[in-house]
Design a protein around this motif. Structure first.
Motif, PDB file in Angstrom:
ATOM      1  N   LEU A 382      70.214 -17.943  16.960  1.00 25.07           N
ATOM      2  CA  LEU A 382      68.945 -18.588  17.113  1.00 25.07           C
ATOM      3  C   LEU A 382      68.402 -18.924  15.762  1.00 25.07           C
ATOM      4  CD1 LEU A 382      66.379 -18.537  18.903  1.00 25.07           C
ATOM      5  CD2 LEU A 382      65.975 -16.314  18.567  1.00 25.07           C
ATOM      6  N   MET A 383      68.797 -18.096  14.607  1.00 22.47           N
ATOM      7  CA  MET A 383      68.005 -18.795  13.330  1.00 22.47           C
ATOM      8  C   MET A 383      68.624 -19.960  13.122  1.00 22.47           C
ATOM      9  SD  MET A 383      66.160 -17.608  10.948  1.00 22.47           S
ATOM     10  CE  MET A 383      65.208 -19.005  10.495  1.00 22.47           C
ATOM     11  N   THR A 384      69.754 -20.513  13.546  1.00 22.05           N
ATOM     12  CA  THR A 384      70.230 -21.705  13.083  1.00 22.05           C
ATOM     13  C   THR A 384      69.420 -22.770  14.064  1.00 22.05           C
ATOM     14  OG1 THR A 384      72.688 -20.768  12.930  1.00 22.05           O
ATOM     15  CG2 THR A 384      72.549 -23.177  13.300  1.00 22.05           C
ATOM     16  N   VAL A 385      68.999 -22.599  15.168  1.00 25.62           N
ATOM     17  CA  VAL A 385      68.372 -23.322  15.931  1.00 25.62           C
ATOM     18  C   VAL A 385      67.016 -23.708  15.409  1.00 25.62           C
ATOM     19  CG1 VAL A 385      67.212 -23.729  18.230  1.00 25.62           C
ATOM     20  CG2 VAL A 385      69.630 -22.660  18.037  1.00 25.62           C
ATOM     21  N   ILE A 386      66.359 -22.617  14.844  1.00 28.96           N
ATOM     22  CA  ILE A 386      65.034 -22.739  14.380  1.00 28.96           C
ATOM     23  C   ILE A 386      65.117 -23.609  13.266  1.00 28.96           C
ATOM     24  CG2 ILE A 386      63.280 -21.541  13.344  1.00 28.96           C
ATOM     25  CD1 ILE A 386      63.914 -19.101  15.074  1.00 28.96           C
ATOM     26  N   LYS A 387      66.321 -23.552  12.353  1.00 27.87           N
ATOM     27  CA  LYS A 387      66.527 -24.315  11.142  1.00 27.87           C
ATOM     28  C   LYS A 387      66.566 -25.743  11.355  1.00 27.87           C
ATOM     29  CE  LYS A 387      69.324 -21.692   9.064  1.00 27.87           C
ATOM     30  NZ  LYS A 387      70.232 -21.465   7.569  1.00 27.87           N
ATOM     31  N   GLY A 388      67.450 -25.793  12.532  1.00 28.16           N
ATOM     32  CA  GLY A 388      67.973 -27.096  12.674  1.00 28.16           C
ATOM     33  C   GLY A 388      67.037 -28.062  13.490  1.00 28.16           C
ATOM     34  N   THR A 389      65.960 -27.616  13.880  1.00 32.95           N
ATOM     35  CA  THR A 389      64.900 -28.194  14.862  1.00 32.95           C
ATOM     36  C   THR A 389      63.506 -28.292  13.815  1.00 32.95           C
ATOM     37  OG1 THR A 389      64.338 -26.152  16.090  1.00 32.95           O
ATOM     38  CG2 THR A 389      65.686 -27.714  17.057  1.00 32.95           C
ATOM     39  N   SER A 390      63.850 -27.719  12.634  1.00 35.71           N
ATOM     40  CA  SER A 390      62.710 -27.947  11.589  1.00 35.71           C
ATOM     41  C   SER A 390      61.567 -27.065  12.335  1.00 35.71           C
ATOM     42  CB  SER A 390      62.237 -29.344  11.425  1.00 35.71           C
ATOM     43  OG  SER A 390      63.442 -30.072  10.590  1.00 35.71           O
ATOM     44  N   ASP A 403      60.287 -24.616   2.587  1.00 37.78           N
ATOM     45  CA  ASP A 403      60.640 -23.791   3.802  1.00 37.78           C
ATOM     46  C   ASP A 403      62.198 -24.072   3.951  1.00 37.78           C
ATOM     47  OD1 ASP A 403      58.012 -23.034   4.180  1.00 37.78           O
ATOM     48  OD2 ASP A 403      57.500 -24.764   5.291  1.00 37.78           O
ATOM     49  N   PHE A 404      62.767 -24.600   3.360  1.00 43.85           N
ATOM     50  CA  PHE A 404      64.181 -24.698   3.665  1.00 43.85           C
ATOM     51  C   PHE A 404      65.105 -23.350   3.286  1.00 43.85           C
ATOM     52  CE2 PHE A 404      68.515 -25.548   1.834  1.00 43.85           C
ATOM     53  CZ  PHE A 404      69.185 -26.064   3.084  1.00 43.85           C
ATOM     54  N   LEU A 405      65.843 -23.105   4.209  1.00 37.32           N
ATOM     55  CA  LEU A 405      66.913 -21.718   3.984  1.00 37.32           C
ATOM     56  C   LEU A 405      68.222 -22.233   4.004  1.00 37.32           C
ATOM     57  CD1 LEU A 405      65.189 -19.194   6.561  1.00 37.32           C
ATOM     58  CD2 LEU A 405      64.705 -19.236   3.975  1.00 37.32           C
ATOM     59  N   PRO A 406      68.800 -21.757   2.867  1.00 41.35           N
ATOM     60  CA  PRO A 406      70.359 -22.461   2.974  1.00 41.35           C
ATOM     61  C   PRO A 406      71.415 -22.077   3.883  1.00 41.35           C
ATOM     62  CG  PRO A 406      69.903 -20.711   1.294  1.00 41.35           C
ATOM     63  CD  PRO A 406      68.672 -21.067   1.760  1.00 41.35           C
ATOM     64  N   PRO A 407      72.228 -22.698   4.286  1.00 42.14           N
ATOM     65  CA  PRO A 407      73.072 -22.231   5.433  1.00 42.14           C
ATOM     66  C   PRO A 407      74.007 -20.920   5.021  1.00 42.14           C
ATOM     67  CG  PRO A 407      74.030 -24.201   4.051  1.00 42.14           C
ATOM     68  CD  PRO A 407      72.764 -23.901   3.857  1.00 42.14           C
TER      69      PRO A 407
END
Length: 710
Positions: A382-390, A403-407
């Motif tokens: 879910l965290m990946t989806v939140i980041k990938g959709t900005s 607001d960028f969180l590294p992978p």
């Protein structure tokens, strides 16, 4: 009349005393305005709660020795102690907790399940980063509030996670639940008026989130809805509901197995902690064992949702769907809908498109292989989806820089195995760099570790060099390279018709940023490593016969910006596109084909322009998808040149001629490096994928394949 609740300290909510904030399970009861809030330290002793209370003055947290501290004070304390950033390849904990943990926790929590609905903070979420927003999880039919168990550790880094628990025998009507969540939202908004509040609604919780958002349009809310039950009236199971009501008690024991097979995919649930990189035989063996071990847990549904509770929840779902659907027009919040393609309970895929058309600000991501219990199944976190959709932000406006969180390591491994696996195998990339003394070495030792750094180079056809470059910096130097990309990749028009979690979403996860002067300014000000292609899409979408030709603008766009921040410029060349594919149809060819030329013309008519016509040949940025003919793959070669320092070079800022000379020097270096690689790759005995495959078969699959001697 205030209601006092005792909430037993469960084993999975207990942490060591050094992490007091993370170990607390704050519980807010559903009652009057003076309802009390208890910490996880609250235990019922002879009918009396020994925990902290919240009166009319706000939330209080037990500090020990009879002292109380307000929630606002606690937030300030945590803010002072919290980390500000995450390092690349951080551990997101995905796979350490599975569906078995969900059933174990649920089985324990329902044993001591008295009182009204309340909030709790899972211990496994840990302590969030500084200035993290709050995330409120609204559960589905189970009501346990444990539906994010797979994602607790990842979400806990970026959010202050609160989960709503609705006890098994609670019969609070839908409007009462709306009021509870609404009061919490308003209270948190009053504490942090400039931060967004996240509502993650699973199935029934999706209706709850929409209802709260419709009643609070002035509050900055971000809704993430997983298979929302707004389509309950069109459920495939509607004919079965009357049968459930008439079913004798003796047959109800079969209902949990029926529900588990309908609501989720047991195979996807069992695959959560099984790495995709395992060989097929080993992966199948582990999956079989995991699935066999999971099946006995499915009977736990009978305890989580007994017969009376199930019938009540079905009525609650009906009223929730009607309430939410009647107020969709009033929802002003940002909405992200996650829809499963194999949802056997609700028509989630069609419902996602309906919500997208009905809501004012809504995007959709489809997950075609998942069932109704999407958040409990294997797949993208879910965290990946939140980041990938900005969708992750800490203030009212999203910032690609702050607001960028590294992978995480999980995200890198997933992307390498599932997204770019074939290209990664085919390209066999090898990276070289140049030391201060001019010596060329294998690896990235010549690239500075400290930013700000601007990597300036050639953009191969379709940008096929990007993934290997980003992976190389992450694995060897633990450095996140922030690539400046064409703005069209971040627009709604870039979303595919299927709205799957796409390559453009993964680009955002790995740091891509729309190419604008302001974004370059922000990245350099944070001392980032920035990847810049002056040739942009003109190089990435070049025509026949133009491979390895630079199309740079006339102006020295990045040189003066680099000098302003004292950034180090590292020119680099990359070759290999002609070793993996042949360009069959370019822009000129496509424009000669009827119908196709109209599609290309329309796409370019609506495209975002990065440069004007005064910028030379590079301004002719015709966007199209070329037709490529694959070849037996060769190899990608990268060479990073000697770093060029601009720190202390005031003359670059004051004299345009000096800036232009440096600009031409960088361009010449990129061309020289490509010429060097084109010549030297002929000496590589492992240039062909056939030779590399044989080498790995003889030595080891993970063994690094040699290349030419620089």
């Amino acid at each position: 009349m205030a209601s006092v609740i005792g909430f037993r300290v469960l084993p999975f909510f207990v942490s060591n005393s050094e992490n007091k904030y993370g170990s607390r399970v704050q519980v807010r009861s559903l009652g009057d305005t003076d309802a009390k809030v208890l910490s996880s330290d609250s235990v019922v002793v002879n009918g009396t709660s020994t925990g902290g209370e919240r009166g009319k003055g706000g939330t209080s947290i037990d500090q020990g020795n009879g002292h109380l501290r307000s929630k606002a004070e606690e937030k300030r304390r945590v803010k002072d102690e919290a980390l500000e950033t995450l390092k690349p390849l951080w551990n997101d904990g995905y796979g350490t907790e599975t569906v078995r943990d969900f059933f174990d926790m649920a089985k324990d929590i329902v044993k001591h399940d008295g009182g009204p609905p309340r909030w709790f903070c899972p211990v496994s979420c840990g302590r969030p980063l500084k200035d993290s927003p709050i995330l409120l999880f609204l559960p589905g039919m189970d009501g346990t509030g444990l539906g994010l168990v797979l994602h607790h550790k990842a979400l806990g880094k970026a959010f202050e996670v609160w989960c709503l628990h609705i006890p098994v025998h609670d019969r609070t009507p839908f409007e009462g639940l709306v009021k509870l969540v609404e009061e919490t939202v308003r209270f948190e908004h009053a504490l942090s008026p400039h931060k967004p509040i996240y509502l993650v609604g699973d199935s029934f919780g999706g209706c709850l989130a929409l209802a709260v958002a419709s009643r609070n349009p002035a509050i900055d809310l971000i809704l993430i809805l997983s298979n929302p039950a707004t389509s309950f009236g069109r459920s495939q199971l509607q004919p079965l509901f009357p049968i459930l009501e008439a079913m004798p008690d003796g047959l109800h024991s079969a209902v949990p197995y029926l529900l588990s097979s309908i609501m989720g995919d047991p195979v996807k649930m069992a695959a959560v902690n099984i790495e995709s990189s395992f060989p097929p035989g080993q992966r199948f063996e582990r999956l079989s064992r995991s699935l066999t071990g999971l099946l006995p847990y499915l009977s736990g549904f009978d305890d989580i949702i007994p017969r009376d509770t199930l019938l009540w929840k079905l009525k609650l779902l009906k009223s929730a769907a009607a309430y939410a659907n009647s107020r969709l027009h009033a929802v002003k919040a940002e909405v992200l809908v996650l829809a499963s393609g194999k949802d056997n309970m609700l028509p989630s895929r069609d419902e996602a498109e309906r919500l997208k058309n009905s809501l004012q600000d809504c995007i959709v991501r489809h997950f075609k292989d998942n069932g109704h219990t999407l958040l409990l199944e294997d797949g993208i976190g879910l965290m990946t989806v939140i980041k990938g959709t900005s969708k992750f932000r800490r203030s009212r406006r999203h910032s690609y820089a702050s607001d960028f969180l590294p992978p995480s390591m999980t995200e890198l491994n997933y992307a390498c195995d599932q997204i770019i696996g074939l290209l990664r195998l085919a390209s066999g990339s090898v990276l070289f760099s140049t030391l201060e003394d001019g010596k060329i070495v294998k690896g990235l030792a010549g690239v500075p570790n400290e930013g700000p750094v601007i990597l300036v180079g050639y953009h191969m056809l379709m940008g096929v060099e990007l993934s290997s470059l980003a992976e190389g910096f992450l694995r060897e130097k633990n450095i996140m390279v922030r690539g400046l990309a064409h703005p069209v990749l971040f627009s709604r028009t870039a979303e595919s018709s299927s709205s799957d979690f796409s390559l453009s979403d993964w680009m955002r996860v790995f740091g891509a940023v729309p190419v604008t002067p302001s974004n370059l300014f922000k990245l350099l000000s944070t001392k980032s490593h920035v990847l810049l292609y002056p040739g942009g899409s003109r190089e990435a979408l070049h025509y026949k016969g133009e491979e390895y030709k630079l199309f740079w603008p006339d102006q020295q766009e990045f040189v003066r910006m680099a000098a302003r921040f004292g950034a180090t410029i590292v020119p680099f060349g990359v070759v290999g596109e002609d070793d993996v594919a042949e360009l069959v149809l370019d822009y000129n060819d496509l424009m000669k084909i009827p119908v196709v030329n109209d599609l290309v013309r329309d796409a370019n008519g609506n495209a975002i322009r990065v440069r004007d016509e005064a910028s030379g040949e590079v301004a002719s940025q015709k966007l199209f998808i070329p037709l490529l003919m694959p070849k037996i793959p060769g190899r990608f070669y990268y060479l990073f040149g000697k770093p060029i320092k601009t720190k202390g070079r005031e003359d670059i800022l004051k004299d345009k001629q000096v800036a232009n000379q440096l600009y031409l020097q960088v361009k010449s270096e990129v061309e020289r490096q490509m010429s060097f690689l084109i010549k030297k790759r002929k000496e590589d005995p492992y240039r062909s994928i056939v030779d590399r495959t044989l080498y790995k078969a003889i030595y080891a699959p993970s063994h690094e394949v040699p290349a030419f001697e620089p």
